[in-house]
Design a protein around this motif. Structure first.
Motif, PDB file in Angstrom:
ATOM      1  N   ARG A   1      89.561  28.518  32.744  1.00 12.22           N
ATOM      2  CA  ARG A   1      90.875  28.779  33.487  1.00 12.22           C
ATOM      3  C   ARG A   1      90.892  27.680  34.222  1.00 12.22           C
ATOM      4  O   ARG A   1      90.221  27.797  35.245  1.00 12.22           O
ATOM      5  CB  ARG A   1      90.923  30.235  33.896  1.00 12.22           C
ATOM      6  CG  ARG A   1      92.475  30.623  34.304  1.00 12.22           C
ATOM      7  CD  ARG A   1      92.275  31.887  34.625  1.00 12.22           C
ATOM      8  NE  ARG A   1      93.658  32.310  35.125  1.00 12.22           N
ATOM      9  CZ  ARG A   1      94.690  31.741  36.158  1.00 12.22           C
ATOM     10  NH1 ARG A   1      93.851  31.295  37.061  1.00 12.22           N
ATOM     11  NH2 ARG A   1      95.856  32.161  36.201  1.00 12.22           N
TER      12      ARG A   1
ATOM     13  N   GLU B   1     104.024  40.025  31.970  1.00 11.12           N
ATOM     14  CA  GLU B   1     102.694  40.473  32.274  1.00 11.12           C
ATOM     15  C   GLU B   1     101.459  40.321  31.242  1.00 11.12           C
ATOM     16  O   GLU B   1     100.408  39.867  31.601  1.00 11.12           O
ATOM     17  CB  GLU B   1     102.533  42.160  32.617  1.00 11.12           C
ATOM     18  CG  GLU B   1     103.215  42.471  33.995  1.00 11.12           C
ATOM     19  CD  GLU B   1     102.553  41.665  35.175  1.00 11.12           C
ATOM     20  OE1 GLU B   1     101.416  41.571  35.187  1.00 11.12           O
ATOM     21  OE2 GLU B   1     103.292  41.273  35.833  1.00 11.12           O
TER      22      GLU B   1
ATOM     23  N   ARG C   1     101.092  36.558  31.340  1.00 15.72           N
ATOM     24  CA  ARG C   1     100.436  35.671  32.551  1.00 15.72           C
ATOM     25  C   ARG C   1      99.053  35.782  32.749  1.00 15.72           C
ATOM     26  O   ARG C   1      98.543  34.829  33.255  1.00 15.72           O
ATOM     27  CB  ARG C   1     101.185  36.846  33.740  1.00 15.72           C
ATOM     28  CG  ARG C   1     100.619  36.403  35.074  1.00 15.72           C
ATOM     29  CD  ARG C   1     101.259  37.341  36.127  1.00 15.72           C
ATOM     30  NE  ARG C   1     100.948  37.021  37.319  1.00 15.72           N
ATOM     31  CZ  ARG C   1     100.874  37.677  38.462  1.00 15.72           C
ATOM     32  NH1 ARG C   1     101.185  39.100  38.453  1.00 15.72           N
ATOM     33  NH2 ARG C   1     100.675  37.501  39.628  1.00 15.72           N
ATOM     34  N   LYS C   2      98.361  36.732  31.953  1.00 20.78           N
ATOM     35  CA  LYS C   2      96.818  36.543  31.926  1.00 20.78           C
ATOM     36  C   LYS C   2      96.434  35.412  31.129  1.00 20.78           C
ATOM     37  O   LYS C   2      95.272  34.833  31.447  1.00 20.78           O
ATOM     38  CB  LYS C   2      96.190  37.668  31.359  1.00 20.78           C
ATOM     39  CG  LYS C   2      96.805  39.152  32.036  1.00 20.78           C
ATOM     40  CD  LYS C   2      96.265  40.129  31.165  1.00 20.78           C
ATOM     41  CE  LYS C   2      96.729  41.628  31.898  1.00 20.78           C
ATOM     42  NZ  LYS C   2      96.524  42.585  31.206  1.00 20.78           N
TER      43      LYS C   2
END
Length: 90
Positions: free
Chosen positions: A34, A62, A65-66
């Motif tokens: 990430r 949502e 977004r991860k």
């Protein structure tokens, strides 16, 4: 000015703290990284696109977004995460 060894240590720490590695059934390895920088850019682009199209949906945002900034790398070699990341970036 930051000396080179400190940059290397920081890169190794960042990679190891933001990495997942697992072996899959085929015997290959998956590495997930990430990148905060990529995440910020992807999130900004997504929000700008939704604003332009006027179709923003909080539930979808949502979920997405991860995954902003996630890089998935597959290899047939069992590598140290730092080596896998550097190989990917090259």
């Amino acid at each position: 000015m930051i000396c080179f060894p400190l940059k290397v240590c920081f890169l190794e720490w960042m990679i190891k703290s933001c990495t997942k590695k697992c072996r899959i059934k085929s015997g290959r390895y998956l590495y997930a990284f990430r990148s905060a920088k990529k995440a910020a850019a992807e999130e900004a682009a997504y929000l700008a696109s939704r604003e332009k199209k006027n179709d923003f949906q909080p539930e979808i945002y949502e979920k997405k977004r991860k995954l902003f900034g996630v890089i998935l790398f597959e290899s047939d070699q069992d590598l140290d995460p730092t080596v896998a990341y550097v190989s990917y970036e090259d």
